[in-house]
Write an enzyme that holds these catalytic residues in place. Sequence first.
Site, PDB file in Angstrom:
ATOM      1  N   SER A 118       5.686  -4.058   1.768  1.00 52.11           N
ATOM      2  CA  SER A 118       5.332  -4.701   0.275  1.00 52.11           C
ATOM      3  C   SER A 118       6.716  -4.429  -0.331  1.00 52.11           C
ATOM      4  O   SER A 118       6.580  -4.758  -1.657  1.00 52.11           O
ATOM      5  CB  SER A 118       4.267  -3.547  -0.145  1.00 52.11           C
ATOM      6  OG  SER A 118       4.762  -2.130  -0.108  1.00 52.11           O
ATOM      7  N   HIS A 139       3.535 -10.323   3.606  1.00 53.51           N
ATOM      8  CA  HIS A 139       3.107  -9.309   2.886  1.00 53.51           C
ATOM      9  C   HIS A 139       1.472  -9.618   2.410  1.00 53.51           C
ATOM     10  O   HIS A 139       1.474 -10.347   1.560  1.00 53.51           O
ATOM     11  CB  HIS A 139       3.714  -8.943   1.551  1.00 53.51           C
ATOM     12  CG  HIS A 139       3.498  -8.126   0.829  1.00 53.51           C
ATOM     13  ND1 HIS A 139       3.358  -7.731  -0.499  1.00 53.51           N
ATOM     14  CD2 HIS A 139       2.692  -6.828   0.997  1.00 53.51           C
ATOM     15  CE1 HIS A 139       3.043  -6.846  -1.174  1.00 53.51           C
ATOM     16  NE2 HIS A 139       2.285  -6.053  -0.147  1.00 53.51           N
ATOM     17  N   GLU A 151       2.280 -12.974   0.426  1.00 47.80           N
ATOM     18  CA  GLU A 151       3.662 -13.314   0.095  1.00 47.80           C
ATOM     19  C   GLU A 151       4.414 -13.371   1.477  1.00 47.80           C
ATOM     20  O   GLU A 151       4.325 -12.799   2.346  1.00 47.80           O
ATOM     21  CB  GLU A 151       4.386 -12.007  -0.713  1.00 47.80           C
ATOM     22  CG  GLU A 151       4.166 -12.069  -2.199  1.00 47.80           C
ATOM     23  CD  GLU A 151       4.879 -10.793  -2.761  1.00 47.80           C
ATOM     24  OE1 GLU A 151       5.559 -10.960  -3.596  1.00 47.80           O
ATOM     25  OE2 GLU A 151       4.777  -9.651  -2.211  1.00 47.80           O
ATOM     26  N   ASN A 189       5.110  -6.504  -6.201  1.00 49.35           N
ATOM     27  CA  ASN A 189       5.629  -4.929  -6.425  1.00 49.35           C
ATOM     28  C   ASN A 189       6.844  -4.874  -7.536  1.00 49.35           C
ATOM     29  O   ASN A 189       6.738  -3.719  -8.249  1.00 49.35           O
ATOM     30  CB  ASN A 189       5.657  -4.169  -5.361  1.00 49.35           C
ATOM     31  CG  ASN A 189       4.467  -3.843  -4.410  1.00 49.35           C
ATOM     32  OD1 ASN A 189       3.521  -3.467  -5.272  1.00 49.35           O
ATOM     33  ND2 ASN A 189       4.381  -4.175  -3.254  1.00 49.35           N
TER      34      ASN A 189
END
Length: 295
Positions: A118, A139, A151, A189
């Site tokens: 992540s 991800h 992702e 993130n």
Amino acid sequence: MRTVAVIGAGTMGIGIAHTFAQSGFRVQLIDVSKEQLENGLHTITANLDRMVSKEKISDSDKENTLANISNFIDIPTGIKNADLVIEAATENEAVKLKIFKQLNDHCSSQTILASNTSSISITKIASVVENPERVIGMHFMNPVPIMKLVEIIKGYNTSTEVTNSITKLAEKLGKIPVTATDYPGFVANRILMPMINEAIETLYNSVAGVSEIDSVMKLGMAHPMGPLQLADFIGLDVCLSILEVLYNGFKNQKYAPCPLLVNMVQAGKLGLKSGEGFYNYSESKKAEYVSSQFL
């Protein structure tokens, strides 16, 4: 691409295995712990049962999904004949590099190697692989069988062919792929973790309490879950690891983890997984949360 190896039978690994198996892929689930593998299969079965009870899938769908999953306790055996390997181990750079070194030694040079990281650099992970153009980030979001986003992270050397192949694969799974360039935290993130960290700073500075902070974000910003509760569900140790990647990657003070978060992780208060974080969680509360993800 019909056979997928998934390394790691934790929350994300079993979610990824579940998703691929339900889509008709043969899945080789790998973990060093036989108990973890058994617990993972039990969780997948329970989640499939919830989906059957809600009439989202049939009994035969459930049985076919389970039949597509095989368990392995070592990487060389588990990755045999895999067209794609997805690493879903703990969010620790040293652990991931060790795994990818093994993949480099035991996989065909044609096998695509993906990481569910992540935040950790795909370029750094690919540096231990002889053909780095085949390494990519994939991800997934938790809970994997439900959440649509994947992702897709291109490392510095990731080829266009591999990126296109993985993008099409994500679409086959019924997901919506979004491509990002390989910088700390990627998109999800890089935006989410500073918000969570700021919520923790707000608590640390006694601006408001836990429930008040979460209520403001839910009622005022239309977030389905408050940032402190979300941090508990992600795992405070995972949040800390991602913030450290951001802070070390950008050398920018705005990404520095709040001291309260650091202390809580050191004290073993990790959120839902440990039973206590910003909130307290009984076993029934944990089960209620897991069940709610498959309504």
